[in-house]
Design a protein around this motif. Structure first.
Motif, short mmCIF file in Angstrom:
data_model
loop_
_atom_site.label_atom_id
_atom_site.label_comp_id
_atom_site.label_asym_id
_atom_site.label_seq_id
_atom_site.Cartn_x
_atom_site.Cartn_y
_atom_site.Cartn_z
N HIS A 40 0.82 -1.11 0.05
CA HIS A 40 -0.09 0.09 -0.12
C HIS A 40 0.85 1.21 -0.02
CE1 HIS A 40 -3.50 2.40 0.29
NE2 HIS A 40 -3.04 2.95 1.42
N HIS B 256 -9.18 1.73 0.22
CA HIS B 256 -9.24 1.93 1.58
C HIS B 256 -10.67 1.74 2.44
CE1 HIS B 256 -6.52 5.03 -0.27
NE2 HIS B 256 -5.66 4.77 0.64
N HIS C 153 -5.77 -0.94 5.64
CA HIS C 153 -6.02 -0.34 6.72
C HIS C 153 -7.05 -1.24 7.68
CE1 HIS C 153 -3.85 3.06 5.54
NE2 HIS C 153 -4.93 3.36 4.72
N ASP D 143 2.43 3.30 3.00
CA ASP D 143 1.29 4.15 2.80
C ASP D 143 2.11 5.39 2.24
OD1 ASP D 143 -1.36 5.24 2.18
OD2 ASP D 143 -1.96 4.92 4.37
N ASN D 144 1.47 6.63 2.49
CA ASN D 144 2.00 8.09 1.93
C ASN D 144 3.18 8.15 2.49
OD1 ASN D 144 -1.04 7.84 1.98
ND2 ASN D 144 -0.56 9.85 0.45
#
Ligand code: ZN
Length: 527
Positions: A91, A267, A307, A358-359
């Motif tokens: 992710h 998500h 998540h 993630d980001n």
């Protein structure tokens, strides 16, 4: 011409590489002191994994050819090294790589106000290229050979897509790329915003709704246009989140997944606001985003939920029954104050678990060693008894679990003959392995990423002695510095423009915190 006496090389490259004398990590073998093996890579795949004494003649021929500097043969010295499957970052979003280190102590919606690509608008080609390269470079430096980039293209056009994909091809990482789509603009936290906000704040937080038909048409057109896919590029599909998409859009994605057999990443229950929205907006689906996904045909064995912090026991069972997976992102969940996913229940239900970073703007690194460590340690905050979540499970989530999530099970994630040669060599002379007691535990609990020495993707060496060889790092830093002049200026403008919205979002966040909801995922409460 292939080296004499060796089988012909696979597609993509004619090079045969002998990785000699490394300890080879095999999850089914001795994960603490893996045996020393020789690995032969032909073209883009692993041809053999053998004991040092086996097939000596073949190995000698490769070594001789390499010594003669023939371009079709190479030897990598694996002594004092541990060979692991390349890690899968299941992710990730490449769009905000340049925001690494910008933010701190921000709840999800305040962070989103500064980081989401829609607020930044169209970026230059140089910036698209720089951010894509940089994120991939950091991944490779940390032994990540596959990323799932859920990318919100702004604007959603072929030019933007092509610049990003060209950068991936250049750096040499394997990418499972998805175009994030949504057609509902409302923020998840919108019901908790205070009434009578000023018009300028309402305009900032409202966004613009999208168009399901146009999104679906664009995604399918790209799948057709880029077929057959180049080496190391794979597709996935990504509705941003079930509550951010209309039913026709979700059904359309389900149909595309079925038609093209593509994995789906979305998500689900990242935030408490998403839990609240599920309960209030989906009464006909039992107030459950997971049931809503099942009802629109999107909860399948090809689906992975990013998540899943606020999933309930019933929803966990439903995910398990569908054979869907979960990608756990502990760094981002904690950085954005979203709490901790019920890992023990998810793991014990037998759900396929993958790990992500993630980001960059809410994990500040692309480093699965950190995610693996958090994954194992967080379980210690859930039960005082032994939990059965060990380092080897973190390694499984970061390799085979990720491979299954991205639709490449049996292709990547293990060092086995026939599989793609996506590999990382770890330097066992690094202090993290002194003394050497357990490969699995020291990879998860001691490794920082510093020990990653050599990385190969599809049989091609992309990192050597800790240095990228597909990108000139010095030239890249100059390129990045140039790009950042514009990014810094635009960031200051976004901060100034959005400042007025922050108190309202913080108030919404407080309202949400005080809302009476059936699930809590915060730890360490003194009461
Ligand atoms: Zn995400």
């Amino acid at each position: 011409m292939p080296v004499a006496g060796m089988p012909a090389a696979g597609r993509g490259s004619e090079r045969t590489t002998l990785i000699q004398g490394a300890r080879v990590y095999d999850r089914a073998g001795d994960i603490h002191r893996p045996p020393i093996r020789d690995v032969i890579v032909e073209g883009n795949r692993i041809a053999s994994v053998t004991a040092p004494d086996d097939s000596a003649d073949v190995k000698a021929r490769i070594a001789d050819a390499a010594a003669d500097k023939r371009p079709d043969a190479a030897v990598i010295d694996g002594r004092d090294k541990l060979l692991i499957p390349g890690l899968v970052n299941a992710h990730y979003h490449s769009y905000d790589v340049l925001a690494k280190g910008r933010f701190e102590d921000m709840p999800f919606d305040v962070w989103a106000l500064h980081s989401q690509p829609a607020y930044w608008g169209k970026r230059s080609k140089a910036e698209l290229r720089a951010r894509t390269l940089l994120g991939a470079m950091e991944c490779l430096r940390h032994g990540i050979t596959t990323i799932q980039d859920m990318n919100s293209l702004v604007p959603q056009d072929e030019e933007t897509l092509d610049v990003v994909l060209a950068a991936y091809a250049e750096v040499g990482i394997r990418v499972v790329f998805s175009i994030a789509v949504r057609d509902i603009a409302a923020l998840d936290i919108e019901p908790f915003l205070p009434p009578n906000m000023p018009a300028d704040v309402t305009a900032i937080v409202s966004g613009k709704p999208g168009n399901a038909k146009a999104d679906l048409a664009f995604v399918e057109a790209q799948i057709k246009r880029l077929a057959p896919l180049s080496e190391r590029l794979h597709w996935a599909l990504s509705p941003s989140g079930p509550q951010r998409c209309s039913t026709p859009l979700l059904e359309g994605i389900a149909a595309l997944s079925d038609r093209y057999k593509l994995p789906v990443f979305t998500h689900v229950y990242e935030t408490r606001a998403q839990l609240a929205k599920a309960r209030s907006h989906y009464p006909s689906h039992g107030g459950s985003l997971v049931r809503y996904m099942a009802d629109v045909g999107l909860l399948t064995a090809r689906t992975t939920l990013a998540h899943s912090v606020y999933v309930t026991r019933t929803e966990i069972d439903r995910i398990a029954e569908a054979g869907a997976g979960v990608v756990h992102n502990p760094l981002a969940n904690l950085k954005l104050k979203n709490g901790v996913a019920p890992l023990l229940d998810i793991k014990r239900a037998g759900i396929n678990l993958a790990l992500g970073c993630d980001n960059c703007s809410c994990s500040d690194c692309q480093n699965l060693f950190q995610s693996m460590k958090f994954f194992t340690l967080l379980s210690g905050g859930m039960d005082t008894e032994p939990t059965g979540i060990h380092a080897q499970h973190a390694m499984e989530a970061a390799t085979v679990g990720g491979a299954r999530a991205v639709g490449l099970e049996g292709e990547i994630g293990e060092v086995r003959p026939g599989m793609l040669a996506d590999l990382a060599l770890i330097d066992l002379t690094d202090l993290a392995y002194q003394p050497f007691n357990s490969a699995a535990r020291q990879l998860v609990f001691s490794e920082t990423g510093r020990g990653v020495h050599t990385v190969m993707v599809g049989g091609r060496v992309v990192l050597e002695a800790g240095r990228l060889i597909t990108v000139d790092e010095v030239a890249f830093r100059a390129e990045l510095a140039e790009v950042m002049q514009t990014v810094d200026k635009d960031y200051e403008q976004i901060v100034a423009r959005h400042k007025a919205a922050i108190p309202y979002l913080l108030e919404a966040n407080r309202n949400l915190k005080n809302a009476d909801l059936d699930v809590s995922r915060l730890i360490g409460d003194a009461e």
